[in-house]
Structure formats: C-alpha cells, structure tokens
Design a protein around this motif. Sequence first.
Motif, PDB file in Angstrom:
ATOM      1  N   LEU A  19      68.428 -57.282 -81.454  1.00 48.14           N
ATOM      2  CA  LEU A  19      67.651 -58.357 -82.117  1.00 48.14           C
ATOM      3  C   LEU A  19      66.825 -59.162 -81.081  1.00 48.14           C
ATOM      4  O   LEU A  19      67.549 -59.968 -80.251  1.00 48.14           O
ATOM      5  CB  LEU A  19      68.146 -58.986 -83.182  1.00 48.14           C
ATOM      6  CG  LEU A  19      67.399 -59.971 -84.107  1.00 48.14           C
ATOM      7  CD1 LEU A  19      66.493 -59.008 -85.123  1.00 48.14           C
ATOM      8  CD2 LEU A  19      68.145 -60.888 -85.119  1.00 48.14           C
ATOM      9  N   THR A  20      65.569 -59.191 -81.183  1.00 41.00           N
ATOM     10  CA  THR A  20      64.686 -60.007 -80.383  1.00 41.00           C
ATOM     11  C   THR A  20      63.799 -60.669 -81.295  1.00 41.00           C
ATOM     12  O   THR A  20      63.152 -60.143 -82.117  1.00 41.00           O
ATOM     13  CB  THR A  20      63.925 -59.199 -79.169  1.00 41.00           C
ATOM     14  OG1 THR A  20      64.932 -58.616 -78.570  1.00 41.00           O
ATOM     15  CG2 THR A  20      63.094 -60.107 -78.481  1.00 41.00           C
ATOM     16  N   VAL A  21      63.827 -62.172 -81.035  1.00 41.82           N
ATOM     17  CA  VAL A  21      62.942 -63.019 -81.765  1.00 41.82           C
ATOM     18  C   VAL A  21      61.721 -63.435 -81.052  1.00 41.82           C
ATOM     19  O   VAL A  21      62.236 -64.384 -80.071  1.00 41.82           O
ATOM     20  CB  VAL A  21      63.835 -64.124 -82.218  1.00 41.82           C
ATOM     21  CG1 VAL A  21      63.004 -64.988 -83.296  1.00 41.82           C
ATOM     22  CG2 VAL A  21      65.067 -63.569 -83.483  1.00 41.82           C
ATOM     23  N   PRO A  22      60.713 -63.222 -81.408  1.00 39.49           N
ATOM     24  CA  PRO A  22      59.359 -63.739 -80.642  1.00 39.49           C
ATOM     25  C   PRO A  22      59.286 -65.162 -81.031  1.00 39.49           C
ATOM     26  O   PRO A  22      58.367 -65.269 -82.123  1.00 39.49           O
ATOM     27  CB  PRO A  22      58.461 -62.607 -80.677  1.00 39.49           C
ATOM     28  CG  PRO A  22      58.699 -62.069 -81.989  1.00 39.49           C
ATOM     29  CD  PRO A  22      60.286 -62.102 -82.266  1.00 39.49           C
ATOM     30  N   VAL A  23      59.753 -66.335 -80.663  1.00 39.77           N
ATOM     31  CA  VAL A  23      59.565 -67.377 -81.219  1.00 39.77           C
ATOM     32  C   VAL A  23      57.994 -68.002 -81.175  1.00 39.77           C
ATOM     33  O   VAL A  23      57.732 -68.427 -82.219  1.00 39.77           O
ATOM     34  CB  VAL A  23      60.423 -68.379 -80.204  1.00 39.77           C
ATOM     35  CG1 VAL A  23      60.484 -69.873 -80.785  1.00 39.77           C
ATOM     36  CG2 VAL A  23      61.807 -68.163 -80.449  1.00 39.77           C
ATOM     37  N   LEU A  24      57.458 -67.793 -80.098  1.00 39.29           N
ATOM     38  CA  LEU A  24      56.018 -68.201 -80.410  1.00 39.29           C
ATOM     39  C   LEU A  24      55.106 -67.523 -81.262  1.00 39.29           C
ATOM     40  O   LEU A  24      54.493 -68.254 -81.755  1.00 39.29           O
ATOM     41  CB  LEU A  24      55.442 -68.077 -78.684  1.00 39.29           C
ATOM     42  CG  LEU A  24      56.060 -69.045 -77.522  1.00 39.29           C
ATOM     43  CD1 LEU A  24      55.412 -68.613 -76.257  1.00 39.29           C
ATOM     44  CD2 LEU A  24      56.010 -70.390 -77.896  1.00 39.29           C
ATOM     45  N   ARG A  25      55.401 -66.384 -81.274  1.00 35.20           N
ATOM     46  CA  ARG A  25      54.606 -65.414 -82.164  1.00 35.20           C
ATOM     47  C   ARG A  25      54.853 -65.961 -83.732  1.00 35.20           C
ATOM     48  O   ARG A  25      53.956 -66.081 -84.574  1.00 35.20           O
ATOM     49  CB  ARG A  25      54.554 -64.036 -82.012  1.00 35.20           C
ATOM     50  CG  ARG A  25      53.568 -63.481 -81.393  1.00 35.20           C
ATOM     51  CD  ARG A  25      53.752 -61.897 -81.456  1.00 35.20           C
ATOM     52  NE  ARG A  25      54.811 -61.388 -80.267  1.00 35.20           N
ATOM     53  CZ  ARG A  25      55.302 -60.349 -80.101  1.00 35.20           C
ATOM     54  NH1 ARG A  25      54.940 -59.337 -80.836  1.00 35.20           N
ATOM     55  NH2 ARG A  25      56.304 -60.040 -79.378  1.00 35.20           N
TER      56      ARG A  25
END
Length: 873
Positions: free
Chosen positions: A831-837
């Motif tokens: 699981l990867t969370v693209p915080v900025l997007r």
Amino acid sequence: MKTLASLLCSFSWQELRHHPWRNAAAMVSVMLGVALAFSVHLINASALDEFAQAVRSVGGQPDLELRAGAGLTGGVDEVLLARMIHHSDVAVASPVLELSTYALLPQPNATAAPADQPQRVLLRIMGVDPLQVAQLSPDLLPLPDTSANRLDIFAPATVFLNAAARSRLTGNTLQLQRGMQVAAVQVAGSVRASGAPLAVMDIAAVQDFFDLDNRITRVDLRLRAGVDRAAFVRSLQANADWPAQARLVEPGDALTRMSTLSRAYRVNLTVLALVALFTGGFLVFSVLALSVSRRAPQLALLGVLGLTSTQRLQLVLLEALVLGLVGSVLGIALGGGLAALALRLLGGDLGGGFFSGAAPALQWSWPAALAFAALGVLAALVGAWWPARWAQGLPPAQTLKGLGTAQVNHNHGVLALALLLAGGMMALLPPVAGIPLAAYVSVGLILVGGIAGLPWLVGVVLDRIAPQVAYRALPLLAVERARRVRGSAAVAVSGVVAALSLAVALTVMVASFRHSVTQWLDSVLPADLYVRTATHTSALDAAYFDPAFVQAAQRLPGVQRLSPQRNQQFLPDPNLPAVVLIARPLTGPLSSSLPLTVGPLPIPPGQIGIYVSEAMVDLHGARPGTTLPSLSDHFRALALVESTQPTTFFIAGVWRDYSRQFGTIAMDLADFQRLSGDNRVNDLAIWLEPGVDVNALEHALRDLANRQAGTPGGNAARLMEFGSAREIRATSLRIFDRSFAVTYWLQAVAIGIGLFGVAASFSAQVLARRKEFGLLVHLGLTRRQVLRVVAAEGLAWTSLGALAGVGLGLSVAVVLVHVVNPQSFHWTMELTVPVLRLLALAAAVVAAGTLSAWLAGRAAAGRDAVLAVKEDW
C-alpha cells in the motif's frame, strides 16, 4: 384517481422545471454513470464477439478436438491420429498444426539503419490437410489465385493469406522468420478466415519448413451420424491403452480461455465505470433530501388538503423516476457514441492488451441497453428512497406551524457501525468464480456505512470547535448553525464524500500498483542490455537464438557476462489460460534474480527446484514445499527418450510477477536443457564492460546475426530487438499508464460529478435561506458579513466532507489493494499513499464547496433580502 395522478405529475414537473440546475446535477451524474458503464460493456462485448468469430472461423465446427494434455508444445502423437482416422465412429479426422512467427515487411529505404527499418508482423501459421479441411473448417480451405496452379495447395513453402494478412503484407513473396534465419515463401492465394493476420499451408509443408518433424497441434473430429459424443469419449478413455495425456475437448476452448483471461479486467472496468452511477445515487439522495426539506410546508399543505402519506412518498419517487429515466436515456445514447469512438481510435483493447490489434465493429445490444438504463433508474430510486420516506413521515399540522420538518439528523451511529463491520467481514470472504464479488459488496458497505455516520462525525468535530470560537460572532454563527443542522450538512456533503472517497481509493490503488511495478522492474532488470527475438508468447518456438549465436555473442568484445533465457508456454489446466515456463541460470543469491515473496526452501535431494509466481499458487494450488506433477508430465512429453522414472519438481519459493496474470514458473536453464533437449533461447541479458558503447555492441550483434545466417548485410539483423534497462522500464511504465488510462478518466469523472453535486447542494440550501439572511441583515449584519458566514459554513461542511472522504477512501483502498487485486489478478502489492495528490483532491473539494456557497450566498443575500422577512409578518 386520474385527477390525483395529474396533480402529482404537475407538482413534480413544476419542481423539476423551477430548479433545473440543482436537478441537472443528479441527472448528469446518472447519465455519466450509465454512459461509462454501458460504453465499457459495449467495447468488451464487441471485442469478445470479434474474437469469437475469428476462433469459429479458424477452428471450424468439429464435434470434438483431440489435443495433447502435457503442454502446448507437446503435440498429438501420430499413432493417435491414425487411430482416429480408422475408428468406426469417426467420419472425418483432420490434423492441424498451429504456430506463430514473424513476417518481415519490405524495406522502403535500403540505406536506412537497421533500427530504422519497418517492424515485423506477427503471423499465425495454420498447417492443414487440404483434402480434409473443407469438411470441418471451410474458412481455412486454400483458394488459389487465378494465376496459380491448383496443386499449389500441397506445394512446399507456399502460403494462402487471409484478409488481415493481405492488407499488411503485399507482394507475391513473404520473408518469414525461422529461428535467426529468414526464409522466403510464395503467396499462392487466400483463405476466408477472419481475425488477425493468418497464413495457411499444407501441414507437411509447415512441418518441413519449420523443422518440426511430425508434430500435430490438434486433430479435429467429425463423428458419424447417430454417435453419442459423451459415450464416444467415455469409451476411448476407458481403454487401457488410451494415453492419460490425450484430451478430447469440446471445440472453442480457446474462446473460453480468452474469456477467462480477460474476465477480471472486464469486470473490474465495469465496476469502476459504475462508480459514477454509485455517486449519482448519492447526489439524487442529496438533491431530493434538500428539496423535501425546502418544500416541507408545501407538502404539509397538500397533506391537509387530502394527500396521504403514501402519495407524498410516491410524489418524491416520481421526481426521482423522471431524473433517472432522462439521465439513463441520455446515458445510453452517450455510451453508444463513446463506445463507437473508442473502438475506432483504440480498438477493443482499452489498454488491457487482451485484444490488442483488433478493431471490431460496434455490437449494439438492446437487452444490455435496457439493463443499464434500468440500473440508472434503480440508482435514482434507491437514492430517493430516504427523502421519500421523510416526506411520507411529515406531520402536516406541526409542519405548517413550523414545528415539524423533514428531519434528516437522526443518529445513525449504530447503523453506520454495523455497516462498517459488515463491510470488513465481507472483505475476508473468498472470490466467487474468480470474481471478488464479496469484496465489491464490502466496498459498498464501507461507503454507505461511512456516509451514514456523517452526522455523528459532524457533531463530534463541531462540538469541539464551538468553544474555540465562542467569542467571535461570525465564526460562532457559522459553526453553531452547521452544528445544529448536522443532518442537513451530512445530506449536503454525502454526494461529494462518495465521489471523493472513490477517487481517493482509485488514486491510492493505482499509486500502490505503480510503485510496486517500479520496484519490481528494478529487481528483474539488473543487466545493462536486453536482446530478444520473440516479442509475443505465441512465437516462442519459431523465433529464437540458437546455441551458436549465444556462444558467439558471449565472446564479443565488451561483453562482461551474458545470461540466456528460454520461454515456453505450458498448459497445466486445459480450463485455464496457459502459463509461461521461464528457464534461465539461477545461480547465486536468488534475491538478485527473482523477487521472492516466499522462500527459498531447501530442495530435497533428487528433486529439481522451481519457483512459481503468485498466480500459480492461487489458480493451480502450487504451494511452496509441494511438488508439481503436471510439469513432470510436460517434460516427459518433451523428452527425446521416454524416461522410466519421472522427474519430480519441488516448489522451493514464490515470486512476484506483474507481467503475466495467469502464472509463471522459473527454473534453472541447465535443468531445462537437460530434461527437454531444447537448447534454443528467446532472450539475452548482457552485462557490459565499463565504458563500452551500447550502440556499437548492438551493431556487432546485428552483424553477427547476418554472418551466421550467411547473408552479410541481410535481413537477419532485423529479427532482434534491443532495450536497455532504463528503456524497458520507461516502456513498461508507459504501458502501465495506458492500461490505467480508463481508470484515470473514471476517477476524474467521479470527482467532477462530486464537485458539481456539492455546488448544486450548497446552492439549493443557501437559496432556501433567504429569510434567514434577510433577518441577519435586518439585525445589522452587512452583506459582506453574511457572505462570510455562508462561506465559513461551506468551508466547515466541505472540510468535514473532505476529511470523511479521505478516511473512507483509504479504507476502500485497503480492500482494493489487499483483496480485490489479489483475487482478480493474483498478485500482491504494498500500500502506497500519495499524500500530495490526496491533499490536492481534498483541497479541490473544499475550495469548490466554499466558492459555491459564497456564490450562492451572493444571490440569496441581495438587496431585497430584508423584504423576504415580510413573508412572516
């Protein structure tokens, strides 16, 4: 009764007509949801129909097909062919040999560099018996040209092309790839078979041309009249001398395997397309709930005049029915147009790669159109159910006195918790027929449960914010109103919460997949340069490097180390698509050559270690620590001499493979060559000496291929494709992005609908509060201060909606990443969370909600706002 129906219709029509923008939000959401889902269905159905027609055209209409069960390369024993020809119950037995190779396109510029030459065309070769094929597969019957000899159908090195091949390959002579050689064949006529480029030859000519001895892929059987097919199969299998690996199957199993191959992709695309329709249901709920709240006095007056509670419910459902019908009809029309445009521009591929190269005609389906239209109407009615129940439960007398309204602020905390727990439990269930149906239900329950808990979230957050603004009049006024009408706030933001949560979930899923693929590429591409000659799995046995070329390439200046790889298709289960057997040197630490997830386990003495992909575990039960008997049968069929003692293959580990959905087996190249006697190679991984010019080495390899083919400066150099690790990585990620292009569009549509819905919801709420704004102005607030209050309310509500949407989206993403993807495609990822997007998505929602509330406030808090108070004087 007729008068009452007319009254209801008139009342609904006036409501729809006088508030077009608010109702347009719900209608457009239903339209887009139906259009996207219907267009995806039409594209996939058209592609499958085109493929089915091609399969029927090439496969004909036999009663049964005799195939070898050991693997796709094993072939049918000629003894079995002779047995079928002389069997009393068999009327016709027609042998067929199938393989694929490449045809070289003519060079328009003889002086161009090899890298600039036209690409090859993948050409399917069908070897048939011209005397038998017309009875079973008439579309494969060679039709000589008027200038050709009728006996050319038996001639060596002579082919007959279908329409697709004729359009790509011009002239009377073709250059076909055979290993690293180029051999010429004559074009003597045509065949009627449809589908991808195809060449038909006499089966003996194919065996001789490609040096395949007496190989036969399948035997098509036509039984005599009156013979029971099932009884015929049972009688053969009951014989003690019938080989266990020989399979008698129904015709068209290729179509079944292709349908299985693309099913998960098609189902997931359809589910994602229904995201917009799901969001549309919430927008219908939001719009009609606000409409019922605003019209509560009117509905109460109708109740006093004789309109029953059931009729009030029917009134609201009638409005939803109109919205759903109009949106669905427009959606079907738009979906058909989108499908036709996509098929023209993209073919039937949609980025998935399953139907690459096909450009099918649109296959319109009225039953499918009616089904998707019904889904749109159902979504609208489901979204309208709770507002209709609120209208039904209005107490007329109290409502007319201002003491009773459509209350939507009930505490549904227990219901929300129950739905969330049910969603979590559903995510733990296994797939149904390879489709993660329970996981899809889990996603729906999580979303509905989270939205049902919005009033509780609004109350908890605003109860803690209120003391912080207790001595600031305007913020206190905004917070207290949002706090007291938390049910209305939840209704207003429910649509955007649904849209934002799904957009967040898709963003996290795609980002997780892309990040995992990037890491995987870094692991499986350790060399400096990669060379291959077969770019498609069906051409692995016709396009290859021979051992002499590999040895000579390893001795070229600048080559530090070379690792050859042999790829071969293998069919352990005839009901599933083929898996790929990869043979390459597996020396040294396995972590540097295979991205293992489980293992390596110690290999027992006397057994051969193999490493399977995650799909092999899910689909074939190939678990670490066990053996794989089907692979033993495969090598027994490939062996040059029958072995009395079958080889045992021990599964020593599981590795991650994102390039093949239905399974991969990796084994050491030395073991493969010893067991099969096959020394051919399909790919080369080359490590270079420091400072070596890659372009110079590519030219050296091309020159080597021409020299060994005996044609210096000839066509053999055009049979290779080169790529550095960086180029392959970039190309792979470009293909990944293309595969998920539809997902990106669906995500954009969902969030667009949500923003449109929140703007419409806030506009409706603010415009319904003109009396309240008039009172505030009457008490001394300026117009600017009223707008600040409205904007603060919009900020508070959309901020809470964004917070809930992101939280729900992350929960749904966990299900998508850890349940839906493994169950659909049989691979795992981190699981990867693209915080900025995600912050950008949330900020867009907050900004849109605040701006729409401010703009609507300007219209409602105009100079005549004070006059609105006169209605209560």
